[in-house]
Structure formats: structure tokens, C-alpha cells
Motif scaffolding. Structure first.
Motif, PDB file in Angstrom:
ATOM      1  N   ILE A  62       0.851  -1.187   0.000  1.00 55.15           N
ATOM      2  CA  ILE A  62       0.000   0.000   0.000  1.00 55.15           C
ATOM      3  C   ILE A  62       0.887   1.237   0.000  1.00 55.15           C
ATOM      4  N   ILE A  63       0.590   2.173  -0.900  1.00 49.46           N
ATOM      5  CA  ILE A  63       1.276   3.467  -0.899  1.00 49.46           C
ATOM      6  C   ILE A  63       0.220   4.543  -0.672  1.00 49.46           C
ATOM      7  N   VAL A  64       0.453   5.340   0.366  1.00 47.69           N
ATOM      8  CA  VAL A  64      -0.502   6.375   0.768  1.00 47.69           C
ATOM      9  C   VAL A  64       0.139   7.732   0.518  1.00 47.69           C
ATOM     10  N   SER A  65      -0.513   8.551  -0.318  1.00 47.26           N
ATOM     11  CA  SER A  65       0.046   9.879  -0.602  1.00 47.26           C
ATOM     12  C   SER A  65      -0.718  11.000   0.108  1.00 47.26           C
ATOM     13  N   ASP A  66      -1.719  10.629   0.899  1.00 49.92           N
ATOM     14  CA  ASP A  66      -2.458  11.618   1.700  1.00 49.92           C
ATOM     15  C   ASP A  66      -2.717  10.999   3.067  1.00 49.92           C
ATOM     16  N   ARG A  67      -2.053  11.529   4.064  1.00 44.69           N
ATOM     17  CA  ARG A  67      -2.129  10.932   5.412  1.00 44.69           C
ATOM     18  C   ARG A  67      -3.535  10.906   5.996  1.00 44.69           C
ATOM     19  N   THR A  68      -4.448  11.683   5.450  1.00 47.44           N
ATOM     20  CA  THR A  68      -5.808  11.662   5.984  1.00 47.44           C
ATOM     21  C   THR A  68      -6.494  10.322   5.719  1.00 47.44           C
ATOM     22  N   ALA A  69      -5.959   9.517   4.805  1.00 43.82           N
ATOM     23  CA  ALA A  69      -6.530   8.203   4.511  1.00 43.82           C
ATOM     24  C   ALA A  69      -6.119   7.141   5.536  1.00 43.82           C
ATOM     25  N   THR A  70      -5.153   7.448   6.392  1.00 47.07           N
ATOM     26  CA  THR A  70      -4.638   6.423   7.303  1.00 47.07           C
ATOM     27  C   THR A  70      -5.680   5.922   8.296  1.00 47.07           C
ATOM     28  N   ALA A  71      -6.573   6.782   8.739  1.00 45.33           N
ATOM     29  CA  ALA A  71      -7.613   6.329   9.678  1.00 45.33           C
ATOM     30  C   ALA A  71      -8.519   5.295   9.022  1.00 45.33           C
ATOM     31  N   GLN A  72      -8.867   5.523   7.752  1.00 46.47           N
ATOM     32  CA  GLN A  72      -9.717   4.560   7.046  1.00 46.47           C
ATOM     33  C   GLN A  72      -8.969   3.249   6.789  1.00 46.47           C
ATOM     34  N   ILE A  73      -7.696   3.353   6.454  1.00 50.55           N
ATOM     35  CA  ILE A  73      -6.886   2.141   6.245  1.00 50.55           C
ATOM     36  C   ILE A  73      -6.802   1.352   7.537  1.00 50.55           C
ATOM     37  N   ASN A  74      -6.507   2.030   8.644  1.00 49.18           N
ATOM     38  CA  ASN A  74      -6.405   1.346   9.933  1.00 49.18           C
ATOM     39  C   ASN A  74      -7.723   0.690  10.330  1.00 49.18           C
ATOM     40  N   ALA A  75      -8.845   1.325  10.033  1.00 49.04           N
ATOM     41  CA  ALA A  75     -10.148   0.738  10.343  1.00 49.04           C
ATOM     42  C   ALA A  75     -10.357  -0.552   9.542  1.00 49.04           C
ATOM     43  N   LEU A  76      -9.992  -0.539   8.264  1.00 49.42           N
ATOM     44  CA  LEU A  76     -10.126  -1.744   7.447  1.00 49.42           C
ATOM     45  C   LEU A  76      -9.193  -2.847   7.931  1.00 49.42           C
ATOM     46  N   LEU A  77      -7.966  -2.495   8.271  1.00 47.83           N
ATOM     47  CA  LEU A  77      -7.020  -3.497   8.765  1.00 47.83           C
ATOM     48  C   LEU A  77      -7.492  -4.088  10.086  1.00 47.83           C
ATOM     49  N   HIS A  78      -8.099  -3.281  10.924  1.00 45.60           N
ATOM     50  CA  HIS A  78      -8.658  -3.780  12.176  1.00 45.60           C
ATOM     51  C   HIS A  78      -9.815  -4.751  11.900  1.00 45.60           C
ATOM     52  N   GLU A  79     -10.654  -4.394  10.931  1.00 49.05           N
ATOM     53  CA  GLU A  79     -11.799  -5.240  10.573  1.00 49.05           C
ATOM     54  C   GLU A  79     -11.348  -6.616  10.083  1.00 49.05           C
ATOM     55  N   TYR A  80     -10.228  -6.681   9.374  1.00 49.29           N
ATOM     56  CA  TYR A  80      -9.716  -7.939   8.828  1.00 49.29           C
ATOM     57  C   TYR A  80      -8.523  -8.466   9.640  1.00 49.29           C
ATOM     58  N   GLY A  81      -8.373  -7.973  10.849  1.00 49.36           N
ATOM     59  CA  GLY A  81      -7.221  -8.294  11.684  1.00 49.36           C
ATOM     60  C   GLY A  81      -6.997  -9.763  11.956  1.00 49.36           C
ATOM     61  N   GLU A  82      -8.050 -10.559  11.976  1.00 50.95           N
ATOM     62  CA  GLU A  82      -7.885 -11.992  12.254  1.00 50.95           C
ATOM     63  C   GLU A  82      -7.081 -12.707  11.178  1.00 50.95           C
ATOM     64  N   TYR A  83      -6.970 -12.117   9.993  1.00 49.72           N
ATOM     65  CA  TYR A  83      -6.237 -12.729   8.883  1.00 49.72           C
ATOM     66  C   TYR A  83      -4.837 -12.170   8.714  1.00 49.72           C
ATOM     67  N   ILE A  84      -4.536 -11.065   9.375  1.00 49.85           N
ATOM     68  CA  ILE A  84      -3.254 -10.396   9.173  1.00 49.85           C
ATOM     69  C   ILE A  84      -2.171 -11.058  10.007  1.00 49.85           C
ATOM     70  N   VAL A  85      -1.109 -11.483   9.324  1.00 51.06           N
ATOM     71  CA  VAL A  85       0.026 -12.141   9.976  1.00 51.06           C
ATOM     72  C   VAL A  85       1.041 -11.110  10.440  1.00 51.06           C
ATOM     73  N   GLY A  86       1.258 -10.090   9.621  1.00 50.79           N
ATOM     74  CA  GLY A  86       2.229  -9.062   9.968  1.00 50.79           C
ATOM     75  C   GLY A  86       1.966  -7.779   9.200  1.00 50.79           C
ATOM     76  N   ARG A  87       2.513  -6.703   9.730  1.00 50.16           N
ATOM     77  CA  ARG A  87       2.293  -5.379   9.134  1.00 50.16           C
ATOM     78  C   ARG A  87       3.519  -4.522   9.408  1.00 50.16           C
ATOM     79  N   MET A  88       3.931  -3.784   8.373  1.00 48.54           N
ATOM     80  CA  MET A  88       5.053  -2.865   8.540  1.00 48.54           C
ATOM     81  C   MET A  88       4.716  -1.574   7.798  1.00 48.54           C
ATOM     82  N   GLY A  89       4.910  -0.455   8.455  1.00 49.06           N
ATOM     83  CA  GLY A  89       4.667   0.831   7.835  1.00 49.06           C
ATOM     84  C   GLY A  89       5.906   1.703   7.893  1.00 49.06           C
ATOM     85  N   ILE A  90       6.223   2.323   6.771  1.00 48.51           N
ATOM     86  CA  ILE A  90       7.390   3.192   6.688  1.00 48.51           C
ATOM     87  C   ILE A  90       6.946   4.558   6.162  1.00 48.51           C
ATOM     88  N   PRO A  91       7.077   5.621   6.948  1.00 49.65           N
ATOM     89  CA  PRO A  91       6.774   6.956   6.420  1.00 49.65           C
ATOM     90  C   PRO A  91       7.984   7.493   5.645  1.00 49.65           C
TER      91      PRO A  91
END
Length: 86
Positions: A10-39
Motif C-alpha cells: 500500500i502506498i498512501v500519498s495523503d495521510r488523511t486516509a490512514t484512519a480509514q486504512i487502519n479501520a479496514l485493517l482492524h476489521e480484517y485483523g484476524e487474517y493479518i500475519v504481519g504489518r510494517m509501515g514506513i513513512p
């Protein structure tokens, strides 16, 4: 139904989208093995890598929902399927 491993980039060019991304990742959290974010502040983007182990339809749905957000790009890659011996 079986599961597959995948990497959602995922490449995010507007930080205001991060809340929506985090909400989706939380919703699908049971399937997520790992996550790494680099600003990357000098380029004004953030890069997020998600490793997921889920049914194919779940992976596609999550990647599609994230990719529809404004100022967000995604790419999903999968490891090769095992070769079936005859």
C-alpha cells in the motif's frame, strides 16, 4: 475453503486516509500475519506492507476496499502455487 498467503503493498500519498486504512485493517485483523509501515517524509508518502493468510475472496475484498480510498494505491502479490506432480 483453503487459505493463501499474500502480500498487500500500500502506498498512501495523503495521510488523511490512514484512519480509514487502519479501520479496514482492524476489521480484517484476524487474517493479518504481519504489518510494517514506513513513512517517507521527504517524498510525502507512506508505504505499508501487509502479510495476510486468508481465503482468496477475503484478500481480494480487503485489497479492493483499500485501493478505492482516495490517494491510496495497492498491489497484491502471491507466492507461486505448488506444482502438482502427476
Amino acid at each position: 475453503m483453503g487459505t493463501r498467503m499474500a502480500l498487500i503493498g500500500i502506498i498512501v500519498s495523503d495521510r488523511t486516509a490512514t484512519a480509514q486504512i487502519n479501520a479496514l485493517l482492524h476489521e480484517y485483523g484476524e487474517y493479518i500475519v504481519g504489518r510494517m509501515g514506513i513513512p517517507c517524509k521527504e517524498r510525502h508518502v507512506s508505504v505499508i506492507s501487509i502479510i495476510i493468510d486468508a481465503p482468496q475472496d477475503i484478500i481480494s475484498t480487503l485489497a479492493g476496499k483499500i485501493g478505492q480510498l482516495p490517494a491510496v494505491s495497492t498491489k497484491t502479490i502471491y507466492p507461486p502455487l505448488p506444482v502438482q506432480e502427476k
